[in-house]
Design an enzyme around this catalytic site. Structure first.
Site, mmCIF file in Angstrom:
data_model
loop_
_atom_site.group_PDB
_atom_site.id
_atom_site.type_symbol
_atom_site.label_atom_id
_atom_site.label_comp_id
_atom_site.label_asym_id
_atom_site.label_seq_id
_atom_site.Cartn_x
_atom_site.Cartn_y
_atom_site.Cartn_z
ATOM 1 N N ASP A 25 10.656 -2.309 -18.107
ATOM 2 C CA ASP A 25 10.379 -1.486 -19.281
ATOM 3 C C ASP A 25 11.525 -1.605 -20.295
ATOM 4 O OD1 ASP A 25 9.096 0.409 -20.826
ATOM 5 O OD2 ASP A 25 9.078 1.968 -19.298
ATOM 6 N N ASP A 62 9.361 5.275 -13.123
ATOM 7 C CA ASP A 62 10.661 5.848 -13.478
ATOM 8 C C ASP A 62 11.031 7.021 -12.552
ATOM 9 O OD1 ASP A 62 12.908 6.463 -14.906
ATOM 10 O OD2 ASP A 62 11.873 6.746 -16.818
ATOM 11 N N ASP A 78 0.887 2.952 -23.872
ATOM 12 C CA ASP A 78 1.081 4.187 -23.105
ATOM 13 C C ASP A 78 -0.112 5.116 -23.253
ATOM 14 O OD1 ASP A 78 3.437 3.732 -21.854
ATOM 15 O OD2 ASP A 78 4.690 4.729 -23.348
HETATM 16 C C1 DGJ Z 1 7.355 3.976 -20.868
HETATM 17 C C2 DGJ Z 1 6.265 3.217 -20.170
HETATM 18 O O1 DGJ Z 1 5.418 2.624 -21.097
HETATM 19 C C3 DGJ Z 1 5.540 4.154 -19.222
HETATM 20 O O2 DGJ Z 1 4.466 3.498 -18.619
HETATM 21 C C4 DGJ Z 1 6.514 4.653 -18.202
HETATM 22 O O3 DGJ Z 1 6.948 3.606 -17.399
HETATM 23 C C5 DGJ Z 1 7.689 5.332 -18.880
HETATM 24 N N1 DGJ Z 1 8.271 4.493 -19.892
HETATM 25 C C6 DGJ Z 1 8.746 5.703 -17.886
HETATM 26 O O4 DGJ Z 1 9.879 6.187 -18.456
#
Ligand code: DGJ
Length: 740
Positions: free
Chosen positions: A471, A355, A541
């Site tokens: 995403d 991102d 995450d």
């Molecule tokens: C959520 C994702 O799961 C992360 O790995 C990362 O890409 C963030 N979004 C970026 O905003």
């Protein structure tokens, strides 16, 4: 291969409770859907009789016996209206307002799709109305997987209201039923829960989110008969719904001790109005039966997935470094090129820019507060564009990947101002934000075009982009579509997912070679409907290695390790603040698709050398981890903080064992005796410790030869060689077995 078997009339004098009408002998049919080790057998006595699901389980070829008297026989697809009463698969309101449907046999066909797959289409029709149901089952022989989807259509004089339509129904009869299912939350996805089912119902569902539908629960289960599931013995059924939207899996244990399982789209506020001549198709339900416990059920699903349900399932996955936890939104060109230098020096194969690379001026993506929807390269951070970065990566011998979140828009963006009608919202109400963003309405073909174009345009930024991370960071709230007519708002749930799949289809038709990662705030969209278009997924995450052992243990019960993105991140961990040794972090990440997600500069001295060597080791074991058979040896849930898994190559010439201590184990310490599984007893293996820290081995007999028989019957002992350190938590061991 048998299709229809003519049966003697005597066999048709069926039991009192059964639903089979006694019809002409020449009408009787036994329909076998067979895999290598399992049979699903349907029986009907002819064109005015229902179709009964007579058997699903271990293989049988004695189909004549299947017509013998049984206590109870359940229809293959029970509709509301007849005498079936538990967990109905279908509930429709006919054009004349009638609530009842009675489905009977209307023919079937079978054909080989290829050497491995046989398709069976079973046609059912209502006894009274021109209303039709088609069950499409595909037997995947080698993997022992059977998939089923259902299509309904009609020629009634007005629309039919479809209130509930399951993808599959499965009745089981046993003395006891134990359900394994997966429950979690952001950062703790796919936690394994097993419970004995008691009288009444158990429901696993998501009814309102669509996006992030697998964050709390997953549309998957394992069901063990008679006793709690074991890894390598006992009868286990596994199922998973290939659908990226709302789902419902219902388990009802009735008064006759029959368990009725239905699985499909969630019917909550989701009535479909079906016009005459139109048809409605359900998502696919994926089922496997194992007579050898939960372990074989997982291996069946993994084999099937690599062949049929995962993009590029026969190709090794690259090791990558993702920029997110190392740089977040704060980077410029140099930050990234420096990271790439280190990435290459570590022996990593791809750099992924996460991102933060797009949006300009007041909508620059410098935080999660702005920019989503404005997919133009941020000129301030990256004056020479993405092309420069991708070329730089290639000049260092790396592949280059990039992040997008094309279904979303920040209110602070040009897109939100330009297309307010594209935003999912209830008319006249506030539009709730989540992570400062709104959801675009993918039921609208114009939005589908936009999302497909975001993908195309991003890939077009450089011919050197070969990986996309897709995403999706918020669910539906306050549902409503400006595109769908007022009387079809309930179609939104399915139409959104169909819209998403249409985009995926277009993307894959145009970009078959791109590696695509599936991500939704971590594991919010882990299902086989979406995976079919993706190479891998981001399981969570939460990159804390201790939590990851649990997350990946559950995830890999259903989804294959080759697709499970598993990254070494910083210590203290950014999500949990936990300090974890680098060796443990690598030993966990290497049990999936290895990656790194940190600022590589933060690894210095001995840590750097360790990381380089571990990455080299991963390249050695990668084919076994990604294409081999998974065996779960110690569950992190049951064994006092210990966990161990093992992969064995299909030819049994190589294997790798991962063993972990998750917590402080008081007096027992890191001292494991482990019996291995899945080896060839007649082969001799050299066992060496991998990722061994200097002077700190965990395997005293490093390099010794053992027979497969010894390793499986007696096992290996691992222990920290420094006994005073033995009690410490987060110790781990990786043993590499190679046939001699
Ligand atoms: C959520 C994702 O799961 C992360 O790995 C990362 O890409 C963030 N979004 C970026 O905003």
């Amino acid at each position: 291969m048998s299709i229809i078997k003519k049966l003697p009339a005597i066999l048709l004098l069926a039991p009192a409770l059964c639903l089979l009408a006694v019809l002409r002998a020449e009408d009787a049919a036994v329909i076998e859907v067979a895999t290598a080790d399992s049979s699903l057998v349907l029986v009907t006595t002819g064109t005015n009789a229902p179709v009964v699901l007579r058997h699903y389980g271990s293989k049988t070829t004695d189909t004549r016996a299947l017509l013998a008297k049984t206590v109870r026989q359940n229809q293959v697809y029970p509709a509301f209206g007849g005498v079936e009463h538990a967990n109905l698969a279908l509930n429709v309101i006919h054009a004349d307002g009638s609530l009842t449907t009675e489905l009977v046999y209307d023919g079937h066909e079978q054909r080989a799709l290829d050497a491995d797959r046989q398709e069976t289409v079973v046609r059912l029709r209502d006894k009274q109305y021109p209303f039709f149901v088609e069950l499409r089952l595909v037997a995947h022989k080698a993997a022992n997987v059977i998939t089923q989807r259902v299509t309904v259509s009609h020629k009634e004089p007005g629309p039919v209201r479809v209130e509930n339509i399951a993808s599959a129904y499965l009745p089981l009869r046993a003395g006891a039923y134990w359900l394994t299912h997966f429950h979690g939350a952001w950062g703790r996805e796919m936690r394994v829960t097993e419970e004995r089912l008691t009288s009444g119902g158990k429901v696993i569902e998501e009814f309102r989110k669509i996006v992030q539908a697998t964050m709390a629960d997953n549309p998957s289960f394992m069901l063990s008969l008679e006793h709690a599931a074991e890894e390598e013995s006992g009868e286990v059924y596994a199922g998973t719904l290939a659908w990226s939207g709302n789902y419902k899996l219902a388990f009802t244990l009735d008064e006759r001790e029959t368990l009725h399982i239905t699985a499909g789209m969630n019917p909550f506020a989701a009535t479909r109005i079906l016009d005459a001549g139109a048809s409605l198709e359900t998502p696919e339900m994926v089922l496997t039966y194992s007579a050898r416990g939960r372990g074989q059920a997982s291996r069946n699903l993994h084999d099937w997935a690599r062949k049929y349900a995962l993009y590029h399932g026969d190709q090794l996955r690259p090791i990558l470094l993702n920029s997110w936890e190392g740089a977040y939104f704060k980077f410029d060109e140099k930050t990234l090129t420096d990271m790439m230098d280190d990435t290459a020096a570590f022996g990593i194969e791809m750099f992924v820019l996460d991102d933060g690379w797009f949006g300009n001026g007041k909508y620059a993506r410098d935080s999660a507060r702005a920019g989503l929807g404005d997919w133009q390269v941020n000129k301030k951070k990256l004056p020479r564009g993405i092309g420069y970065l991708a070329d730089y990566a290639v000049s260092k011998g790396l592949r280059f990947g990039i992040w997008i979140e094309p279904e979303m828009v920040n209110p602070k963006s040009e897109l939100a101002k330009k297309h307010p009608e594209w935003i999912v919202k209830s008319p006249g109400r506030d539009i709730p934000q989540s992570r400062n963003q709104w959801l675009l309405d993918l039921s609208n073909p114009a939005v589908q075009d936009f999302v497909a174009k975001v993908f195309d345009d991003t890939v077009a930024l450089s011919p050197n982009i070969t990986y996309i991370k897709w995403d999706a960071n918020r669910p539906v709230y306050s549902v409503g579509s400006a595109w769908l007519p007022a009387d079809r708002q309930e179609h939104f749930w399915k139409d959104y997912v169909d819209g998403l799949y249409k985009v995926y289809e277009r993307v894959r038709a145009k970009h078959p070679h791109i590696t695509i990662q599936l991500c939704s705030s971590g594991g919010g969209r882990v299902d086989y409907g979406a995976l079919k278009y993706h190479d891998e997924f981001w399981a969570s995450d939460n990159t804390n290695a201790v939590d990851r052992v649990l997350i990946q243990y559950g995830t890999n019960m259903i989804y294959p390790p080759i697709a499970t993105g598993s990254h070494v991140s910083a210590s203290p961990n950014h999500q949990t603040d936990m300090m974890i040794p680098l060796k443990f972090r690598f030993d966990v990440a290497m049990s999936g698709r290895l990656g790194m997600e940190l600022q590589p500069k933060d690894l210095a001295g001995a840590d750097r050398d360790f990381a380089r060597k571990a990455i080299e080791n991963y390249k050695l074991i990668r084919p076994v981890v990604q294409f081999g058979d998974l065996y779960r040896l110690y569950s992190p849930y049951n064994e006092n903080g210990r966990a161990a898994i093992q992969y064995v190559a299909k030819d049994k010439k190589q294997a790798v064992l991962f063993a972990y201590n998750l917590y402080h184990l008081t007096s027992r310490g890191f001292s494991f005796d482990i019996k291995l599984r899945g080896l060839d007893p007649a082969k001799t293996y050299k066992v060496t410790e991998m990722n061994r820290e200097p002077d700190r081995g965990t395997f005293a007999n490093d390099g010794q030869l053992y027979t497969g028989e010894f390793l499986m019957n007696v096992g290996v002992s691992i222990q920290d060689s420094r006994s005073h350190k033995n009690l410490r938590p987060q110790k781990s061991s990786v043993l590499w077995l190679v046939e001699q």
